[in-house]
Scaffold this active site. Structure first.
Site, short mmCIF file in Angstrom:
data_model
loop_
_atom_site.label_atom_id
_atom_site.label_comp_id
_atom_site.label_asym_id
_atom_site.label_seq_id
_atom_site.Cartn_x
_atom_site.Cartn_y
_atom_site.Cartn_z
N THR A 1 0.61 4.92 0.80
CA THR A 1 -0.14 6.12 1.28
C THR A 1 0.57 7.49 0.66
O THR A 1 1.07 8.28 1.07
CB THR A 1 0.30 6.09 2.85
OG1 THR A 1 1.93 6.72 2.98
CG2 THR A 1 0.85 5.27 3.42
N VAL B 1 4.45 -1.33 3.57
CA VAL B 1 3.20 -0.03 3.30
C VAL B 1 4.82 0.91 2.94
O VAL B 1 5.54 0.66 3.32
CB VAL B 1 2.88 0.34 4.34
CG1 VAL B 1 2.11 1.95 5.00
CG2 VAL B 1 2.02 -0.74 4.68
N LYS B 2 4.43 1.53 1.75
CA LYS B 2 5.40 2.53 1.43
C LYS B 2 4.74 3.83 1.77
O LYS B 2 3.93 4.36 1.89
CB LYS B 2 5.40 2.73 0.08
CG LYS B 2 6.06 4.14 -0.72
CD LYS B 2 6.81 3.39 -1.77
CE LYS B 2 5.89 4.29 -2.74
NZ LYS B 2 6.04 4.18 -4.51
N THR B 3 5.52 5.03 2.21
CA THR B 3 5.02 5.86 3.16
C THR B 3 6.18 7.17 2.84
O THR B 3 7.98 6.51 2.53
CB THR B 3 4.94 5.73 4.70
OG1 THR B 3 4.18 7.28 4.92
CG2 THR B 3 5.80 5.49 5.61
N ALA C 1 0.46 -1.15 -0.49
CA ALA C 1 -0.18 -0.15 -0.02
C ALA C 1 0.54 0.95 -0.28
O ALA C 1 1.40 1.56 0.80
CB ALA C 1 -0.86 0.13 1.02
#
Ligand code: 5RP
Length: 260
Positions: A144, A172-174, A142
């Site tokens: 962000t 998760v990539k943020t 996902a």
């Protein structure tokens, strides 16, 4: 966790360090031919051997990456907007799970837009993608995504990352921010950081170094690598930061040496 899913996630992360240097070249899905990615094969070919995984759309995978490559693929499957749109959060799913299987993707990637007008749709897209991808043992990353007016702080990224993990994202990539350790500690799945807009190399190295020190499991970086005047040197330096944990001074010295 099922064997296939676990195997695909393990392919993305380096066995010795448990981290990854993911080369992101998916920007064209809404930005078109941005600087450094005008001809994707020219960008990807010299860098691919140094990347642990590659994030891109099916169109660029099919046309610009040779199928004899063994690199784990993180397939961007969300889109439907362009930089000309007022509201970039209006994304849907653009690629089916069957296509991801045909392309031998290790993971599929989708953006969620927490706090934006299409928050609900993008979160439900993530839920649907997790359900479908897990049926085939494919991981979900996902992203962000942040709207123009959103505060980029640990509270906001912590919220977006945690929601992504709660819905079932495996990675998760943020973005890196102050108090990044809080984002890491409240997200039960591995976090990788995006590089964002092109920075002077030293600043990009510092970003990667700080993120790793605070617990990121790697980077999913694009512009700070392929928009560098010395992309291979930048890539090798980021790799040394992520996998060898070299500090900023050593990273700059390495980059200067590799440039030559
Ligand atoms: C685009 C993306 C990119 O993959 C992501 O932003 C990473 O690239 P960069 O390091 O250039 O920010 O998800 O939406």
């Amino acid at each position: 966790m099922d064997w296939g899913l676990s195997n695909r996630i393990n392919r993305i992360f380096n066995k010795e360090t448990g981290r990854t240097v993911m080369l992101a070249v998916d920007h064209g899905y809404f930005l078109g031919p941005i600087s450094g990615l005008e001809v994707p094969s020219k960008t990807v070919t010299p860098l691919i051997e140094y990347a642990d995984s590659l994030m891109l759309t099916r169109g660029i995978l099919r046309t610009s990456v040779k199928p004899d490559n063994n690199i784990p693929i993180v397939l961007r499957v969300s889109g439907g907007t362009s930089i000309l749109d007022e509201d970039l959060s209006n994304e849907g799913i653009t690629t089916s799970i069957k296509e991801a299987v045909r392309l031998n993707a290790s993971a599929v990637a989708l953006s969620i837009f927490v706090g934006a007008s299409n928050e609900k749709e993008t979160l439900l897209n993530l839920a649907k993608l997790v359900d479908e991808a897990e049926e085939y043992g494919i991981a979900v990353l996902a992203v962000t995504a942040v709207g123009k007016n959103m505060v980029r702080d640990a509270r906001y990224f912590g919220l977006a990352c945690r929601i992504a993990a709660e819905i079932g994202a495996h990675i998760v990539k943020t973005y890196y921010c102050e108090e990044f350790e809080k984002v890491i500690e409240s997200c039960p799945v591995p976090i990788v950081i995006a590089g964002g807009k092109k920075l002077p190399e030293e600043e990009a190295f510092k970003l990667a170094y700080n993120a790793i020190q605070k617990g990121a499991k790697g980077v999913d970086m694009g512009r700070n690598i392929f928009q560098s005047e010395y992309p291979v040197a930048a890539m090798k330096t980021i790799k040394a930061i992520v996998h060898k944990g070299i500090g900023l001074e050593e990273a700059c010295a390495l980059f200067n040496k590799l440039k030559k």
